[in-house]
Design an enzyme around this catalytic site. Structure first.
Site, short mmCIF file in Angstrom:
data_model
loop_
_atom_site.label_atom_id
_atom_site.label_comp_id
_atom_site.label_asym_id
_atom_site.label_seq_id
_atom_site.Cartn_x
_atom_site.Cartn_y
_atom_site.Cartn_z
N GLY A 50 0.84 -1.18 0.00
CA GLY A 50 0.00 0.00 0.00
C GLY A 50 0.87 1.23 0.00
N HIS A 51 0.81 1.98 1.08
CA HIS A 51 1.55 3.24 1.21
C HIS A 51 1.25 4.18 0.06
CE1 HIS A 51 3.91 2.15 4.75
NE2 HIS A 51 3.91 0.93 4.25
N HIS A 52 -0.05 4.30 -0.23
CA HIS A 52 -0.49 5.25 -1.25
C HIS A 52 -1.97 5.54 -1.07
CE1 HIS A 52 -1.68 1.44 -3.24
NE2 HIS A 52 -2.66 2.19 -3.75
N ALA A 53 -2.42 6.56 -1.76
CA ALA A 53 -3.83 6.89 -1.90
C ALA A 53 -4.06 7.13 -3.39
CB ALA A 53 -4.18 8.14 -1.10
N THR A 98 -3.73 3.94 2.40
CA THR A 98 -3.83 2.58 2.92
C THR A 98 -2.45 1.98 3.17
OG1 THR A 98 -3.92 1.62 0.71
CG2 THR A 98 -6.02 2.08 1.79
#
Length: 137
Positions: A50-53, A98
């Protein structure tokens, strides 16, 4: 008002004797038309994904097998979800950061409202927070 993540029940038919089918056919509660389907598997448990939107993309995430711990952050509220069975999906709205942790052998299915575009991704958390601060309540 910005959307927040929430759990969605998925329709399951069958029995222990013959097995089950879980389908989105009756999932009127998926809040978008599905444009893309992808799955992630063989993620080592020590790796956090994840580590993104996404600027525009909405998603529904399902743990097909194994479990997935999901941390969501709308810039106003953080929540944690444990996806442990395929009869439940997690709605992830646009502009929601997330972070995901997979159990050994877990497979994630993701239904999205858009086709893939790298331009839709926010991969810097500070930038995400700046953009999220400007979303009207």
């Amino acid at each position: 008002m910005p959307a927040t993540p929430y759990l969605i029940p998925l329709h399951r038919a069958g029995s222990p004797e013959i097995g089950y089918i879980t389908s989105t056919q009756f999932a009127e509660n998926i809040p978008f038309d599905i444009k893309r389907v992808f799955w992630t598997q063989a993620t080592p448990p020590e790796v956090e994904r994840g580590h993104h939107a996404n600027l525009a993309t909405e998603e529904v995430l399902v743990a097909l097998n194994g479990s997935i711990k999901v941390m969501t952050d709308t810039g106003r509220e953080k929540q944690e979800f444990d996806l442990t069975h395929p009869q439940q999906g997690l709605y992830i709205p646009a502009m929601c950061w997330t972070e995901l942790r997979f159990s050994e052998g877990a497979t994630a299915l993701c239904l999205t409202s858009t086709n893939f575009s790298e331009a839709d991704y926010i991969r810097d958390y500070k930038r995400f927070l700046q953009l999220a601060a400007h979303i009207e309540l």
